[in-house]
Scaffold this motif. Sequence first.
Motif, mmCIF file in Angstrom:
data_model
loop_
_atom_site.group_PDB
_atom_site.id
_atom_site.type_symbol
_atom_site.label_atom_id
_atom_site.label_comp_id
_atom_site.label_asym_id
_atom_site.label_seq_id
_atom_site.Cartn_x
_atom_site.Cartn_y
_atom_site.Cartn_z
ATOM 1 N N ASN A 1 -5.333 -0.166 -5.857
ATOM 2 C CA ASN A 1 -6.283 0.287 -4.933
ATOM 3 C C ASN A 1 -6.809 1.569 -6.432
ATOM 4 O O ASN A 1 -6.361 1.347 -7.034
ATOM 5 N N GLU B 1 -5.134 -5.381 0.842
ATOM 6 C CA GLU B 1 -3.421 -5.704 0.812
ATOM 7 C C GLU B 1 -3.505 -6.971 1.302
ATOM 8 O O GLU B 1 -3.739 -7.315 1.855
ATOM 9 N N ASN C 1 -9.028 4.478 -6.980
ATOM 10 C CA ASN C 1 -8.994 5.642 -6.131
ATOM 11 C C ASN C 1 -10.404 6.920 -7.574
ATOM 12 O O ASN C 1 -10.644 5.988 -8.473
ATOM 13 N N ASN D 1 -10.813 6.233 -2.055
ATOM 14 C CA ASN D 1 -9.687 4.830 -2.015
ATOM 15 C C ASN D 1 -9.572 3.625 -1.757
ATOM 16 O O ASN D 1 -10.530 4.122 -0.260
ATOM 17 N N GLY E 1 1.129 -1.182 0.506
ATOM 18 C CA GLY E 1 -0.027 -0.136 0.206
ATOM 19 C C GLY E 1 0.886 1.274 -0.222
ATOM 20 O O GLY E 1 0.179 2.039 -0.446
ATOM 21 N N ARG F 1 -1.836 3.867 0.487
ATOM 22 C CA ARG F 1 -2.972 3.597 0.011
ATOM 23 C C ARG F 1 -3.564 4.598 -0.479
ATOM 24 O O ARG F 1 -4.932 5.329 -0.702
ATOM 25 N N GLY F 2 -2.871 5.277 -1.829
ATOM 26 C CA GLY F 2 -3.329 5.431 -2.783
ATOM 27 C C GLY F 2 -4.111 7.536 -2.203
ATOM 28 O O GLY F 2 -3.628 7.863 -1.164
ATOM 29 N N GLY G 1 -9.165 -0.564 -1.414
ATOM 30 C CA GLY G 1 -7.779 -0.979 -1.724
ATOM 31 C C GLY G 1 -7.919 -1.949 -0.871
ATOM 32 O O GLY G 1 -8.522 -2.745 0.272
#
Length: 1010
Positions: free
Chosen positions: A774, A750, A776, A746, A155, A173-174, A748
């Motif tokens: 991720n 992981e 967005n 965002n 991430g 994380r974006g 996602g």
Amino acid sequence: MRLLGRSLPKGAGKRLLLLLFLTPLYLLAQSQEVSGTVKDSTGRPLAGVSVSVKGKNLVTITKSGGTFIIPAQTGDVLVFSGVSLENQEILIGSKTTLDVTMQTSAYMMTDVVVVGYGKGSRKTLSSAITSVKPEDLNRGAIGDVGQLLQGKVPGLNITANGDPNRPAAIILRGASTINSPQGPFYVIDGIPGADINTVAPDDIASIDVLKDASATAIYGNRASNGVIMVTTKRGKKGALQATYNGYVGIESVTNGLDLMDTTQLREYVRKNNSSINPNDDKGASTDWMKAIQKDNAFSHNHNISFSGGTDKSTYSASLNYLKKDGIILQSSLERVIARISAEHRALNDHLIFGLNLMSSNSKASNVPFQNMVFQQAVKYNPTSPVYNADGTFFENLNNTGYFNPVSIIKNAKDDTKYGSLQGAFTVEAKLPFGFTYNMNLAYQRGTWLHGEYYSKYYSQYYNSSNFYTNGDPGGGRSLRNFYSSGLAYRGYYQGTTKTLESYLTWAKRLGLHNIKAVVGYSWQKNTSGDGLQNSQTNFISDYTSYNNMSLGNYQTVNGFVVDFGGTLYQETNFISDFARLNYDFNEKYLLQASVRRDGSSVFGKNKEWGYFPSVGAAWRISQEDFLRHNEIISELKLRASYGETGNAFGLGAYTSQQLYDKAGSYYNAGVFATSIRVSQGYNPDLQWEKTSTKNIGIDYGILDGRISGSIDVYEKLTTGMIFPYAVSPTIDPSGFVYMNVGKIRNRGIEFSLNVSAVNTKDFSWNTALNLASNKNEILSLKGPEKYGMNADSTYYTQLDGPGTTGSTLQMLAVGNPLGLFYSFKYAGKDASGNSLFITGKGDQTSNPTQRVDYHPLGSPHPKLMFGWVNNFRYKNFDLNLFIRGVTGNKIFNGTRADLHYVTSAGVTNITPDAMDDAKSDARNNNYSSRFVEDGSYIRLDNATLGYRFKLNSPYIKQLRFYTTINNAFVITKYKGIDPEINQGGASLGVDYNNFYPRTRTILFGVSVGF
């Protein structure tokens, strides 16, 4: 014989003398040297294990063969301890030779995690935190801490190029904001907002990346981009230990742009019934990219550290020197970092004082007008030489905006000296009833000393030739004037940060219930822009450069105005209260809740205070009876959390204030007076960007921890993004206001996997894989109604390449990701060889209209990021292989688009890709889908081979030699210099003459312990 006035019985005196004589011999007989060998569970000797006599100040360290010798008496207890090892105690009896087997601790390094205002046990965490040990950091000629983490944390998207003076862009994380810099909040040894450049890689003891809001909310309105906790090495009880780590490296360019050589360019213009101007064609065959590069760049790094201590006091000190040459002419980085820390225990260890000092001084030599140098190097005519026959630089200034890139570099200087000082004093007091009080007092000072000098050559040749500077994508360009006989800039600024943090911790175990609570207060005052700048021209000589401004005389130069800089002195304040509660029942059911109340002067008067709550819960399923004795699953924990954080990065003291600026002059009562105008509007409701994060995770361990890892699914929602917007002058006379607008989401997943595949005495293999995906998406661009902000889209990123004036490249649009490429859609050629494009209605045209005929062309965000590391050991050899990459992202190759400008071919160079384009096609380089490329890549980022010697020396405890290759190869379809394009800021994923060539580095290093 008498004793105390009394007579002894007959013969007793002789017996007493004999007893006094034999007692020392008896005691001497009980004191002995205990020796032995320490090994791990596979039988491999362990060096560096601490061996001490319990309760006494007697300590030694095992040598490379695991051997030790220590004086001890019968009845003493020897304590064996080491990093990642379970402590072991052995009672000394009649046996003086010991064979000790140490067990690897399942939790020693992986379990202790540094969190905000304390430490925690990984097994009782309910947050998403990734820890990286020093041995797992990236190896190589790396001066930036960000690059140490590339590919190591799922991430964490880190992008960097070959520039030694440019830090990596770090996105967690974006992208959650369009307000730069988007980077994480660093906490170094408990100092919030500390300068990461004061940490030498060899001094790092651990890095903990706090990812979800349950972990980061304790840092309030500065934590929405994630928090990275860095802990440096500390001294340990025992004799003085010294370590030296050093390497030397050589770098070379791994890839170049595909440009026409002399033969190809002549063939192209001939085929198109044209020719090269004799003023350019001097019969040369110049590779201009190689002309601005060094054949090789050299690096060397040296780090020496000392540590030791007693039962009451420990200390650690280190000195690091790095010299890293850039591959482009004149670029380099030289840095010295010094660190010292000490800790003293008093009142039977109930009071602990700590002192930590770090100082960093760097000199960055930059490439003057770097982006313009790259632009000129790729387009300069290969038939032209670098130098004329008389040794002067070749120039053809009849070509507008056309300059010799080597002369740009060598006739100028651009240097910056950075200084950073950090000091922290800590007190920890252990109080009755399970209370602990901590007080941290920190001071930080950063200095910036900058100098630029443009020689008489610039003044003589470049003033009348449209010399434009090029910023990074979206940064625009500006026309420069170098006035007369040289131009110099000199500036000095400094900033300071004072921090006071005080918190009380209560820890109590009540049967199966374990409670830990923290309440505290934080105060921080920041100043920046404290300094000045000036400029000067008309110098006597170029010799003194910017070092003697008095040798210039600007008064005799018409139109010259001294540039005092645009930096403003600013003072900001942060005041916070915070609390956190951790509870667990039998280490099975876990709960964490926190709240922080933040006040900040950077926001509007009506919105200075905010609250940032979080809650997390976890269930250790493996502790339930139905799994406790399971032979396969050793750890299984389910986590869930929610929290809110804010973002105050990139905001100054006056972001929400109404500002004024000069606006020329006006005639008033016979004299000219300075007029002013409103340059920025007032927004009393400006507040922090708010990011809420939901996270669900699973931590797992299989086969007694030989297989372990985690899976996390998250949703991160950012509202009220701060951005400067243009508004109607009828709403605000400035036409420009900072405001909170829109939402970004965002989502996602992981995944991490760690496997101890083989672990025997002679051979071991450990492998780790991490994956992250991720998505967005912009959910809204609605802002305050009083400013009329309710747009569905906003166009931005204007590059202004040849023939593309006014074109924008990216768009903020609801329902699409940040940085969406939005431009013309290429449709090939018509019968006459002219470029065709798809109109907004779906037809074809050779004359498209900006914005009306734009189409979405892809996202710069990768769909998948991955890192895969393999560690092998065979006897004394060790091998580390690290592969990382991304897939699914797009890159706009603006550099390649400019190289398709065939109408100027023969005056400038072009790419062989344009060989079949007609020279009459004036739109073949229009920004379009033709230049949107796949940015996926797989890179063998690091390969290190080392050998650890077995030593039997009283002086050298360990010795290891190693060799490393960085950036061994990359597999990609991307046609630019390198597919690792900056992911920071709003104009992410754009390659436009802002590339700095990546290099392949081969280095040789040594590590010695004394």
